[in-house]
Design a protein around this motif. Structure first.
Motif, mmCIF file in Angstrom:
data_model
loop_
_atom_site.group_PDB
_atom_site.id
_atom_site.type_symbol
_atom_site.label_atom_id
_atom_site.label_comp_id
_atom_site.label_asym_id
_atom_site.label_seq_id
_atom_site.Cartn_x
_atom_site.Cartn_y
_atom_site.Cartn_z
ATOM 1 N N GLY A 148 -42.625 29.088 41.958
ATOM 2 C CA GLY A 148 -43.698 29.850 42.280
ATOM 3 C C GLY A 148 -43.396 31.163 42.940
ATOM 4 N N VAL A 149 -42.257 31.977 42.375
ATOM 5 C CA VAL A 149 -41.826 32.973 42.955
ATOM 6 C C VAL A 149 -41.817 34.086 42.012
ATOM 7 N N GLU A 150 -41.675 35.159 42.493
ATOM 8 C CA GLU A 150 -41.763 36.324 41.251
ATOM 9 C C GLU A 150 -40.336 36.874 40.779
ATOM 10 N N VAL A 151 -40.253 37.435 39.726
ATOM 11 C CA VAL A 151 -38.907 37.900 39.098
ATOM 12 C C VAL A 151 -39.100 39.450 38.775
ATOM 13 N N LEU A 152 -38.044 40.062 39.294
ATOM 14 C CA LEU A 152 -37.767 41.390 38.644
ATOM 15 C C LEU A 152 -36.654 41.370 37.915
ATOM 16 N N ALA A 153 -36.684 41.614 36.483
ATOM 17 C CA ALA A 153 -35.652 41.492 35.713
ATOM 18 C C ALA A 153 -35.334 43.008 35.120
ATOM 19 N N LEU A 154 -33.873 43.212 35.669
ATOM 20 C CA LEU A 154 -33.047 44.319 35.265
ATOM 21 C C LEU A 154 -32.338 44.331 34.003
ATOM 22 N N ALA A 155 -32.690 45.483 33.260
ATOM 23 C CA ALA A 155 -31.987 45.451 32.022
ATOM 24 C C ALA A 155 -30.574 45.874 31.830
ATOM 25 N N VAL A 156 -30.067 46.223 32.864
ATOM 26 C CA VAL A 156 -28.566 46.528 32.963
ATOM 27 C C VAL A 156 -27.952 45.997 34.297
ATOM 28 N N ASN A 157 -26.715 45.600 34.078
ATOM 29 C CA ASN A 157 -26.284 44.769 35.281
ATOM 30 C C ASN A 157 -25.719 45.847 36.315
ATOM 31 N N VAL A 158 -26.246 45.820 37.564
ATOM 32 C CA VAL A 158 -25.903 46.900 38.454
ATOM 33 C C VAL A 158 -25.038 46.190 39.662
ATOM 34 N N GLY A 159 -24.764 44.953 39.601
ATOM 35 C CA GLY A 159 -23.943 44.311 40.809
ATOM 36 C C GLY A 159 -24.788 43.815 42.076
ATOM 37 N N PRO A 160 -24.511 43.202 42.786
ATOM 38 C CA PRO A 160 -25.217 42.586 43.893
ATOM 39 C C PRO A 160 -26.099 43.752 44.725
ATOM 40 N N GLY A 161 -25.204 44.596 45.131
ATOM 41 C CA GLY A 161 -25.772 45.882 46.099
ATOM 42 C C GLY A 161 -26.825 46.442 45.270
ATOM 43 N N GLY A 162 -26.596 46.916 44.102
ATOM 44 C CA GLY A 162 -27.699 47.230 43.311
ATOM 45 C C GLY A 162 -28.931 46.629 43.171
ATOM 46 N N ALA A 163 -28.719 45.282 42.797
ATOM 47 C CA ALA A 163 -29.789 44.382 42.496
ATOM 48 C C ALA A 163 -30.671 44.204 43.928
ATOM 49 N N ARG A 164 -30.111 44.044 45.085
ATOM 50 C CA ARG A 164 -30.499 44.177 46.291
ATOM 51 C C ARG A 164 -31.489 45.414 46.568
ATOM 52 N N ASN A 165 -30.803 46.699 46.284
ATOM 53 C CA ASN A 165 -31.725 47.827 46.059
ATOM 54 C C ASN A 165 -32.863 47.907 45.422
#
Length: 361
Positions: A148-165
């Motif tokens: 029951g949680v949301e997902v923000l899907a990124l089209a390009v892999n940016v690494g953990p730091g970028g995903a956290r941002n």
């Protein structure tokens, strides 16, 4: 405050703004490992180690080693002692309200770990899963949907730091918890960590991270991580800064003030991004704390190749940090005067206090 010079305890903290003033009722106590000498007027301890001489007014406020903020003067003294790491906050027993915190969880595939992490978190707080361009995004979405949680899907892999941002940009609560998918932690612990943010100078806090083997038959490298994880920072909590006993925090589990984090991690860094963030916050005059009393589990690597690869990757971060921060990561160097003062105090002779006081003047 310079670690190489003695300080007056009522003038030692960085200049604070009105909004940084500790609130009335905020409590603190001297750390148990701090020594009080010369009738309680000289405090020796902290990290990096220093000697602080209390003014008569400060001595009266400090009393037997703990007090609550009641006015501007006691707030300034409390800020000074906390900044020097000779005192620690006495946290309110009640955790922060759940609607003040959002959990951001970056992931790339690893659905089994994601399922375990979301199960531990529960639904007390909003949780945002950031899918960092998974090879099987449908599987990640299915796990998130089941919890029951949301997902923000990124089209390009940016690494953990970028995903956290990317997740941080979607947070609307004042506090955020950054939790990796290979960490097992309950929301209750995150809300307890958020109590540190009641000090308006604190921007970030992290718990003790311990390795946990998940294999049915535990291998030697997993056993090693359980007792000597690269992310383990020891049993001494306190202020985190270059040259201190704890000089960084792993991004595996952090709780921060959104307003202080800005855009978050340096986008170009895929290693040492957590160290870089901590050091940038410290350089900006914000406080980072390590709470060793709170503990989370971090999955040990399942293969020896993955374990060794992570060690090598961590090792490459030193050069990047040197490029960005110069000698901030160099070992602490004592001035001759402070070294003499420390040696005198460690010898514990009758003449130690006056010699230390003279050397530190």
């Amino acid at each position: 405050m310079s670690p190489d010079a003695p300080t007056r305890a009522d003038a030692a903290a960085p200049r604070a703004t009105t909004t940084d003033r500790l609130p009335d009722g905020f409590r603190l106590a001297l750390r148990p490992d701090v020594r009080r000498l010369d009738g309680g007027r000289l405090l020796v301890g902290g990290s990096p180690m220093r000697a602080m001489r209390l003014s008569p007014a400060a001595l009266a406020v400090l009393g037997d080693g703990g007090f609550a903020v009641t006015d501007d003067r006691s707030a300034a003294l409390a800020a000074s002692l906390l900044h020097a790491d000779v005192a620690e906050p006495v946290l309110d027993p009640a955790p922060v309200a759940a609607d003040l915190l959002t959990v951001v969880l970056p992931v790339r595939d690893r659905c089994d770990q994601l399922d375990r992490a979301l199960g531990a978190l529960g639904r007390a707080c909003r949780v945002l899963v950031v899918d960092d361009a998974s090879r099987d995004p449908a599987a990640v979405a299915a796990v998130a949907r089941r919890h029951g949680v949301e997902v923000l899907a990124l089209a390009v892999n940016v690494g953990p730091g970028g995903a956290r941002n990317a997740g941080l940009a979607h947070v609307r609560t004042p506090y955020v918890a950054l939790v990796d998918c290979d960490v097992t932690v309950g929301t209750d612990l995150l809300l307890r960590l958020a109590r540190h943010l009641l000090d308006p100078t604190v921007a970030l806090v992290g718990p003790r991270v311990v390795g946990r083997a998940r294999s049915t038959r535990v291998r030697w490298w997993e056993s090693y991580d359980e007792v000597a994880s690269s992310l383990g920072l020891g049993a001494r909590g306190g202020v985190v800064r270059p040259g201190a006993a704890v000089g960084w925090l792993p991004a595996a589990c952090l709780v921060g003030r959104v307003a202080d984090l800005g855009e978050g991690f340096e986008p170009g860094l895929r290693v040492a991004e957590d160290v870089d963030l901590v050091w940038r916050l410290d350089a900006a005059g914000r406080t980072v704390r390590y709470d060793a009393d709170e503990q989370v589990d971090h999955d040990a690597r399942a293969t020896v190749r993955g374990w060794l690869g992570r060690k090598v990757l961590y090792g490459t971060g030193g050069a990047l940090l040197a490029q960005r921060h110069g000698d901030r990561g160099a070992p602490a160097v004592l001035s001759p005067e402070l070294a003499l003062a420390a040696a005198a105090l460690l010898l514990r002779r009758r003449w130690s206090v006056p010699v230390a006081a003279l050397a530190a003047t």
